[in-house]
Design a protein around this motif. Structure first.
Motif, PDB file in Angstrom:
ATOM      1  N   ASP A 276      93.049 -16.580 167.058  1.00  0.00           N
ATOM      2  CA  ASP A 276      94.383 -17.173 167.162  1.00  0.00           C
ATOM      3  C   ASP A 276      94.887 -17.116 168.612  1.00  0.00           C
ATOM      4  OD1 ASP A 276      96.766 -18.361 166.405  1.00  0.00           O
ATOM      5  OD2 ASP A 276      97.759 -16.428 166.090  1.00  0.00           O
ATOM      6  N   ALA A 277      95.490 -18.217 169.053  1.00  0.00           N
ATOM      7  CA  ALA A 277      95.955 -18.290 170.437  1.00  0.00           C
ATOM      8  C   ALA A 277      97.179 -19.193 170.507  1.00  0.00           C
ATOM      9  CB  ALA A 277      94.850 -18.856 171.310  1.00  0.00           C
ATOM     10  N   ALA A 278      97.916 -19.079 171.604  1.00  0.00           N
ATOM     11  CA  ALA A 278      99.087 -19.924 171.806  1.00  0.00           C
ATOM     12  C   ALA A 278      98.926 -20.670 173.122  1.00  0.00           C
ATOM     13  CB  ALA A 278     100.339 -19.053 171.849  1.00  0.00           C
ATOM     14  N   ASP A 279      99.264 -21.949 173.110  1.00  0.00           N
ATOM     15  CA  ASP A 279      99.172 -22.725 174.346  1.00  0.00           C
ATOM     16  C   ASP A 279     100.463 -22.573 175.140  1.00  0.00           C
ATOM     17  OD1 ASP A 279      98.590 -24.564 176.341  1.00  0.00           O
ATOM     18  OD2 ASP A 279      99.513 -26.189 175.189  1.00  0.00           O
ATOM     19  N   LEU A 280     100.347 -22.024 176.344  1.00  0.00           N
ATOM     20  CA  LEU A 280     101.547 -21.904 177.187  1.00  0.00           C
ATOM     21  C   LEU A 280     101.588 -22.996 178.248  1.00  0.00           C
ATOM     22  CD1 LEU A 280     101.789 -18.021 177.739  1.00  0.00           C
ATOM     23  CD2 LEU A 280     102.772 -19.422 175.918  1.00  0.00           C
ATOM     24  N   ARG A 281     100.473 -23.730 178.382  1.00  0.00           N
ATOM     25  CA  ARG A 281     100.434 -24.732 179.447  1.00  0.00           C
ATOM     26  C   ARG A 281     101.392 -25.886 179.156  1.00  0.00           C
ATOM     27  NH1 ARG A 281      94.759 -27.352 180.965  1.00  0.00           N
ATOM     28  NH2 ARG A 281      95.020 -28.127 178.855  1.00  0.00           N
ATOM     29  N   ALA A 282     101.430 -26.327 177.886  1.00  0.00           N
ATOM     30  CA  ALA A 282     102.310 -27.453 177.557  1.00  0.00           C
ATOM     31  C   ALA A 282     103.778 -27.096 177.826  1.00  0.00           C
ATOM     32  CB  ALA A 282     102.077 -27.895 176.120  1.00  0.00           C
ATOM     33  N   PRO A 283     104.289 -25.981 177.272  1.00  0.00           N
ATOM     34  CA  PRO A 283     105.702 -25.661 177.573  1.00  0.00           C
ATOM     35  C   PRO A 283     105.956 -25.416 179.052  1.00  0.00           C
ATOM     36  CG  PRO A 283     104.665 -23.879 176.319  1.00  0.00           C
ATOM     37  CD  PRO A 283     103.721 -25.039 176.304  1.00  0.00           C
ATOM     38  N   LEU A 284     104.944 -24.904 179.745  1.00  0.00           N
ATOM     39  CA  LEU A 284     105.087 -24.668 181.183  1.00  0.00           C
ATOM     40  C   LEU A 284     105.299 -25.981 181.918  1.00  0.00           C
ATOM     41  CD1 LEU A 284     104.511 -22.453 183.499  1.00  0.00           C
ATOM     42  CD2 LEU A 284     102.216 -23.388 183.516  1.00  0.00           C
ATOM     43  N   ARG A 285     104.506 -26.993 181.512  1.00  0.00           N
ATOM     44  CA  ARG A 285     104.541 -28.271 182.232  1.00  0.00           C
ATOM     45  C   ARG A 285     105.638 -29.207 181.740  1.00  0.00           C
ATOM     46  NH1 ARG A 285      98.022 -29.174 183.358  1.00  0.00           N
ATOM     47  NH2 ARG A 285      97.940 -27.493 184.878  1.00  0.00           N
ATOM     48  N   GLN A 286     106.204 -28.883 180.540  1.00  0.00           N
ATOM     49  CA  GLN A 286     107.202 -29.782 179.980  1.00  0.00           C
ATOM     50  C   GLN A 286     108.525 -29.734 180.729  1.00  0.00           C
ATOM     51  OE1 GLN A 286     107.689 -29.072 175.738  1.00  0.00           O
ATOM     52  NE2 GLN A 286     105.693 -30.059 175.496  1.00  0.00           N
ATOM     53  N   SER A 287     108.796 -28.623 181.362  1.00  0.00           N
ATOM     54  CA  SER A 287     110.103 -28.547 182.023  1.00  0.00           C
ATOM     55  C   SER A 287     110.028 -27.608 183.219  1.00  0.00           C
ATOM     56  CB  SER A 287     111.158 -28.081 181.021  1.00  0.00           C
ATOM     57  OG  SER A 287     111.634 -26.802 181.326  1.00  0.00           O
ATOM     58  N   GLU A 288     110.927 -27.857 184.146  1.00  0.00           N
ATOM     59  CA  GLU A 288     110.906 -27.015 185.342  1.00  0.00           C
ATOM     60  C   GLU A 288     111.574 -25.665 185.111  1.00  0.00           C
ATOM     61  OE1 GLU A 288     112.139 -29.076 188.870  1.00  0.00           O
ATOM     62  OE2 GLU A 288     110.422 -30.425 188.654  1.00  0.00           O
ATOM     63  N   SER A 289     112.424 -25.632 184.105  1.00  0.00           N
ATOM     64  CA  SER A 289     113.012 -24.321 183.788  1.00  0.00           C
ATOM     65  C   SER A 289     112.029 -23.591 182.868  1.00  0.00           C
ATOM     66  CB  SER A 289     114.367 -24.494 183.105  1.00  0.00           C
ATOM     67  OG  SER A 289     114.219 -24.383 181.710  1.00  0.00           O
ATOM     68  N   ASP A 290     112.211 -22.292 182.720  1.00  0.00           N
ATOM     69  CA  ASP A 290     111.228 -21.503 181.975  1.00  0.00           C
ATOM     70  C   ASP A 290     111.643 -21.234 180.529  1.00  0.00           C
ATOM     71  OD1 ASP A 290     109.505 -21.413 184.085  1.00  0.00           O
ATOM     72  OD2 ASP A 290     110.267 -19.521 184.878  1.00  0.00           O
ATOM     73  N   GLU A 291     112.662 -21.956 180.070  1.00  0.00           N
ATOM     74  CA  GLU A 291     113.167 -21.684 178.724  1.00  0.00           C
ATOM     75  C   GLU A 291     112.111 -21.917 177.641  1.00  0.00           C
ATOM     76  OE1 GLU A 291     116.971 -23.520 177.014  1.00  0.00           O
ATOM     77  OE2 GLU A 291     117.428 -22.876 179.071  1.00  0.00           O
ATOM     78  N   LEU A 292     111.459 -23.091 177.716  1.00  0.00           N
ATOM     79  CA  LEU A 292     110.449 -23.429 176.696  1.00  0.00           C
ATOM     80  C   LEU A 292     109.295 -22.438 176.749  1.00  0.00           C
ATOM     81  CD1 LEU A 292     110.276 -27.321 177.111  1.00  0.00           C
ATOM     82  CD2 LEU A 292     111.359 -26.011 175.262  1.00  0.00           C
ATOM     83  N   LEU A 293     108.927 -22.078 177.975  1.00  0.00           N
ATOM     84  CA  LEU A 293     107.838 -21.133 178.175  1.00  0.00           C
ATOM     85  C   LEU A 293     108.175 -19.782 177.526  1.00  0.00           C
ATOM     86  CD1 LEU A 293     105.186 -20.318 179.624  1.00  0.00           C
ATOM     87  CD2 LEU A 293     106.559 -19.825 181.657  1.00  0.00           C
ATOM     88  N   GLU A 294     109.367 -19.311 177.779  1.00  0.00           N
ATOM     89  CA  GLU A 294     109.766 -18.003 177.225  1.00  0.00           C
ATOM     90  C   GLU A 294     109.817 -18.052 175.698  1.00  0.00           C
ATOM     91  OE1 GLU A 294     113.133 -16.147 179.105  1.00  0.00           O
ATOM     92  OE2 GLU A 294     112.256 -16.374 181.109  1.00  0.00           O
ATOM     93  N   THR A 295     110.297 -19.168 175.145  1.00  0.00           N
ATOM     94  CA  THR A 295     110.320 -19.301 173.687  1.00  0.00           C
ATOM     95  C   THR A 295     108.894 -19.249 173.143  1.00  0.00           C
ATOM     96  OG1 THR A 295     112.234 -20.715 173.913  1.00  0.00           O
ATOM     97  CG2 THR A 295     111.124 -20.781 171.781  1.00  0.00           C
ATOM     98  N   ALA A 296     107.982 -19.964 173.821  1.00  0.00           N
ATOM     99  CA  ALA A 296     106.577 -19.986 173.357  1.00  0.00           C
ATOM    100  C   ALA A 296     105.973 -18.584 173.428  1.00  0.00           C
ATOM    101  CB  ALA A 296     105.771 -20.973 174.200  1.00  0.00           C
ATOM    102  N   ILE A 297     106.330 -17.826 174.454  1.00  0.00           N
ATOM    103  CA  ILE A 297     105.798 -16.457 174.584  1.00  0.00           C
ATOM    104  C   ILE A 297     106.316 -15.603 173.416  1.00  0.00           C
ATOM    105  CG2 ILE A 297     105.823 -14.344 175.978  1.00  0.00           C
ATOM    106  CD1 ILE A 297     105.908 -16.161 178.495  1.00  0.00           C
ATOM    107  N   HIS A 298     107.615 -15.698 173.147  1.00  0.00           N
ATOM    108  CA  HIS A 298     108.183 -14.906 172.045  1.00  0.00           C
ATOM    109  C   HIS A 298     107.507 -15.272 170.719  1.00  0.00           C
ATOM    110  CE1 HIS A 298     111.155 -12.441 173.926  1.00  0.00           C
ATOM    111  NE2 HIS A 298     111.745 -13.463 174.530  1.00  0.00           N
TER     112      HIS A 298
END
Ligand code: SAM
Ligand code: SF4
Length: 330
Positions: A276-298
């Protein structure tokens, strides 16, 4: 970050490249296909993901690979991340390396606030070293170690126990590490990734067996020392050095697991031994702010599994997980 089993996640290991200048027999097949460079996170993106983890509570970052020091300009990533040491947000920035490029980089690593390094050496015999690593030269690694020592870096040697290959060398390794002032950690070979013709059943040496053998010659005193990793340590009375055992197969250490692993493509593995794994690249590249990235990490941490179930025997003679250690980052 706290996972569903109450474990605090404070340790991120980052595989900055899947490439390597060695082809260790237990780690890679000789004719490995590596990821196309376009798939990789840039160094700036790696910095962004690491920094998000630091904001969310990661205290210890380890760069690994593949061979981290063969990634072009990797020192700019190290230098950038060292700002989190300066601010006090990060407690430790460290690397696991095969040491081949260490002579070049040791001084700068120390300058960036790196204090400890893990260097992998499975044998002190140059011929065996060439056979195990296929492409490596022991001399270069020893030069790298000397440079690291001169730069004031603390060294821990990682040695994979390989039956019939290096199991007769542990007395020598223990003596040498004692003389050099290095700690030594022995690792059981793990069933990760296809490695071509050889089978890990033949390489597997349970550390319970090795420890029993060592105890006949050395006085192994139990100590409480922990580095935040899975190794359990003893102090060797005769050398004063520490000896660690990482035993994913004979002993499961998952109950105290505090880590997750990021690949160089931005995939987050919540367990070394599960798919099992989570893709962080898509949320990272989707926006310049880190909100989506942090949500994906959580969300990913909320899925961290209880543990792995590695097993090596004749009936299970295939990798427990398909990816190589160099992908997830050992
Ligand atoms: N190239 C660097 C090095 O060798 O130190 C960093 C990456 S390497 C994948 C990290 C560690 O994983 C090394 O100590 C290596 O010996 C260990 N390793 C690789 N494949 C392994 C396997 N199948 N089982 C156990 N340890 C393994
Ligand atoms: Fe390279 Fe390290 Fe794997 Fe050896 S163990 S092939 S040095 S990544």
């Amino acid at each position: 970050m706290i996972d569903p089993f109450g474990r605090t996640i404070s340790y991120l290991r980052v595989s900055v490249t899947d490439r390597c200048d060695f082809r260790c027999v237990y780690c890679m097949a000789e004719d490995m296909t590596f990821l196309p460079k376009a798939e990789l996170l840039t160094l700036e993106e790696l910095d962004r993901v690491c920094s998000a983890f630091v904001r969310l509570g990661v205290k210890k970052l380890r760069l690994t690979g593949g061979e981290p020091l063969v990634r072009r300009n990797v020192m700019s990533l190290v230098r950038g991340l060292s700002r989190h040491l300066d601010s006090g947000a990060l407690e430790e920035l460290t690397l696991t390396t095969n040491g081949s490029q260490l002579a070049k980089h040791a001084a700068e690593l120390a300058e960036c606030g790196v204090r400890r390094l893990n260097v992998s050496i499975d044998t002190l015999d140059p011929h065996k070293f060439a056979a195990i690593t296929r492409w490596g030269k022991l001399d270069k690694v020893l030069d790298g170690l000397a440079a690291a020592k001169a730069a004031g870096l603390q060294i821990k040697i990682n040695t994979v126990a390989l039956k019939g290959v290096n199991d007769d060398e542990f007395d020598h390794l223990i003596t040498w590490c004692g003389e050099q002032g290095f700690d030594l950690t022995v690792i059981e070979v793990m069933p990760m990734g296809d490695i071509g013709g050889e089978t890990r059943v033949d390489q597997y040496l349970p550390l319970s067996v090795l420890r029993g053998r060592l105890a006949q010659k050395w006085t192994l005193d139990e100590i409480d020392y922990r580095t935040g990793g899975p190794a359990r340590y003893v102090r060797i009375k005769e050398t004063g050095g520490r000896l660690g055992f990482i035993t994913p197969l004979t002993h499961n250490f998952c109950e105290s697991c505090n880590r997750v692993r990021l690949t160089c493509t931005g995939t987050l593995y919540m367990c070394l031994g599960q798919e099992d794994a989570a893709d962080l690249r898509a949320p990272l590249r989707q926006s310049e702010s880190d909100e989506l990235l942090e949500t994906a990490i959580h969300e990913a941490i909320a899925r961290k599994p209880k543990g792995h179930d590695f097993i090596i025997d004749r009936r299970h003679n295939r990798p427990a997980v398909g990816r190589h250690m160099s992908v997830t980052g050992g």
